[in-house]
Design an enzyme around this catalytic site. Structure first.
Site, PDB file in Angstrom:
ATOM      1  N   GLU A  48      -0.284  27.275  56.771  1.00 51.64           N
ATOM      2  CA  GLU A  48      -0.028  27.272  58.327  1.00 51.64           C
ATOM      3  C   GLU A  48       1.104  27.926  58.459  1.00 51.64           C
ATOM      4  O   GLU A  48       2.154  27.969  58.425  1.00 51.64           O
ATOM      5  CB  GLU A  48       0.311  25.733  58.532  1.00 51.64           C
ATOM      6  CG  GLU A  48       0.637  25.524  60.151  1.00 51.64           C
ATOM      7  CD  GLU A  48       1.893  25.791  60.692  1.00 51.64           C
ATOM      8  OE1 GLU A  48       2.435  26.805  61.225  1.00 51.64           O
ATOM      9  OE2 GLU A  48       2.886  24.845  60.318  1.00 51.64           O
ATOM     10  N   ASP A  65      -0.516  19.609  67.480  1.00 53.18           N
ATOM     11  CA  ASP A  65       0.704  19.934  68.384  1.00 53.18           C
ATOM     12  C   ASP A  65       0.288  20.570  69.778  1.00 53.18           C
ATOM     13  O   ASP A  65       1.227  20.872  70.496  1.00 53.18           O
ATOM     14  CB  ASP A  65       1.834  21.083  67.429  1.00 53.18           C
ATOM     15  CG  ASP A  65       2.456  20.216  66.546  1.00 53.18           C
ATOM     16  OD1 ASP A  65       2.585  18.912  66.506  1.00 53.18           O
ATOM     17  OD2 ASP A  65       2.802  20.784  65.389  1.00 53.18           O
ATOM     18  N   ASP A  83       1.623  22.717  55.627  1.00 49.86           N
ATOM     19  CA  ASP A  83       2.344  22.843  56.797  1.00 49.86           C
ATOM     20  C   ASP A  83       3.798  23.673  56.774  1.00 49.86           C
ATOM     21  O   ASP A  83       4.530  23.874  55.533  1.00 49.86           O
ATOM     22  CB  ASP A  83       2.867  21.374  57.154  1.00 49.86           C
ATOM     23  CG  ASP A  83       3.562  21.428  58.683  1.00 49.86           C
ATOM     24  OD1 ASP A  83       2.893  21.785  59.546  1.00 49.86           O
ATOM     25  OD2 ASP A  83       4.624  20.885  58.841  1.00 49.86           O
TER      26      ASP A  83
END
Length: 498
Positions: free
Chosen positions: A343, A396, A297
């Site tokens: 990411e 998200d 992430d």
């Protein structure tokens, strides 16, 4: 990830169950069977660590431990550790499509404690040697179990607010003192982790038998209120009182005009470098015990990151140079042969692009970001290269159905024109097919997008601190017809894995 395959993103917490939240039990096995029938290669999940304030899987009490809520209670009933009538008598919440974290917090640990006490009464119900071996193998377990026992002892307050300075600062004498005082609670929290990892291993083995690889998610940061920061404060940017000097966040962006204040403590990268990034190596090794592939992430934070003075808002942050390839190179060489996804979303500079290229990790392409009518986006499928992972959306994002309703009218019209769709009600299907047919080696769709859910299927709204991570799938949602449809388009676009 050099082959052409596809998968589905679904949090374990979103699986159906009778006990308030998805678990590692039969519905997880059923979902693996569904993935197999649908000709998918990957199951991508959200982090599985124990959650803290806000219920976010990205704010965990430990980067190593498993979430106690995910321990399947039916399996404990089968082992004689719990009584079925007792478990079913508990109020787990009356909304089968949303997790009630308040009910879980009130009841789950009491139930697990009953299982623990039953185990103590009759240790033949579980393999005592297995438990002993597990406790000896997990080097992080002593600190984590003591940390959780201390949180209980101090009314679940964050460790930064514990009243005694010596234990707050992880001093050896205080550690020894509380290991004796809280020995039974410590064993209880170790017992929970044994249950989690035993159930996890069985599930992961089953996935492997079915040809399914699990993609896990590693948050770049860890929570301030975690065993990780409490036990290793020297690795983090803390002052003499072990309070953060600066914390994590992101500047204003498409998700939030004021930026986002994540609040995680930042790393002392110079200290970590001096020690060969050993803390990170242990962390990634622990993650690879759980997952086949790791999605890292906020990868751009390794190039430079947004640092916010502690106690201030995100807009007052500033960019700080990160460890870049000095760290990422150690990661890729230490774990050579393992698979990563970077990411790389957010504010991408040439330097971030260079880091991604030099790492050799595939980056991400999100279709919901593609259809900006004002300028050409590099998320449009015709701009892709093979070595990337295409997503309909991440946790998200909203669902595709909701995006077609809430996106700017010009963007929706551009998407229809780009995809050759006249009927707006078919636009979400066309976007899925665009990702499936793209040249990206890997395509991942949110399960909500295959179910064609509206806003009710949204998992997280960035910048909104409460009410997220609650969506659950209906028990009858995954049908043979849906599996056949997904298998058909998977084969049609050359992503078949069987």
């Amino acid at each position: 990830m050099s082959n052409r395959f596809s998968g589905i993103l679904l949090s374990i917490t979103s699986l159906p169950s009778d006990y308030g939240i998805g678990t590692l039990g039969k519905e997880a096995y059923h979902f693996i069977d569904f993935l197999h029938r649908a000709n998918q290669k990957y199951w991508q999940i959200l982090p599985v660590g124990p959650i803290s304030y806000g219920d976010s899987p990205y704010q965990s009490f430990s980067t190593f431990a498993g979430n106690p809520y995910l321990v399947d209670l039916d399996m404990l009933i089968e082992k004689g550790l719990l009584e079925e009538d007792y478990v079913k008598s508990i109020d787990w919440g009356n909304d089968p499509e949303h997790v009630d974290y308040g009910k879980l917090y009130e009841n789950r640990f009491d139930v697990l404690e009953k299982a623990y006490l039953r185990h103590k009464e009759d240790d033949s119900l579980l393999n005592a040697q297995d438990i002993k071996n597990f406790c000896n193998e997990k080097k992080w377990l002593d600190n984590y179990s003591l940390f959780m026992a201390l949180k209980r002892y101090f009314g679940m307050r964050p460790w930064t607010e514990w009243p005694e300075e010596d234990i707050r600062k992880h001093q050896p004498e205080a550690i020894e003192k509380y290991r004796n005082i809280l020995s039974d609670d410590i064993e209880f929290f170790k017992f929970i982790q044994y249950l989690f990892f035993s159930q996890w291993k069985a599930l992961k083995d089953y996935a492997g038998e079915k040809g399914i690889k699990i993609i896990g998610d590693v948050p770049i940061y860890v929570a301030l209120d975690s065993a990780d920061v409490w036990a290793s404060p020297e690795c983090f940017l803390l002052d003499e009182e072990n309070l953060p000097i600066e914390v994590s966040g992101v500047p204003p962006d498409a998700f939030s005009a004021d930026g986002q204040l994540w609040g995680n403590p930042l790393y002392r990268w110079d200290y970590m470098k001096e020690r060969g990034y050993g803390w990170w190596i242990d962390r990634i090794a622990g993650a690879f015990e759980l997952y086949d592939i790791l999605r890292i992430d906020h990868f751009r934070g390794f190039e430079s990151y947004w640092a916010v003075p502690y106690g201030e808002s995100a807009v007052n942050g500033h960019w700080v140079k990160g460890p870049d390839m000095d760290f990422v190179g150690v990661l890729s060489s230490w774990f050579a042969g393992h698979e990563f996804i970077a990411e790389d979303l957010g504010y991408i500079t040439p330097e971030v692009a260079a880091l991604l290229s030099n790492s050799g990790f595939p980056g991400m392409k999100v279709l919901q970001f593609a259809f900006d009518s004002r300028e050409e986006s590099n998320y449009l499928p015709h701009t892709y290269y093979n070595r990337c992972v295409c997503y309909t959306g991440t946790h998200d994002n909203t669902t595709l159905v909701n995006w077609t309703k809430d996106a700017a009218k010009e963007d929706v019209e551009f998407a229809k024109k780009y995809l050759g769709v006249k009927d707006e009600e078919e636009l979400d299907i066309a976007i899925v097919r665009a990702g499936m047919s793209s040249v990206a080696d890997t395509f991942i769709a949110q399960m909500q997008d295959y179910l064609r859910l509206d806003i009710e299927g949204r998992m997280n709204t960035p910048g909104v601190p409460h009410g997220n991570w609650r969506w659950r799938m209906k028990k009858d949602a995954i049908t043979d017809e849906l599996a056949e449809y997904i298998a058909e388009i998977t084969k049609l676009y050359g992503r078949s894995c069987r």
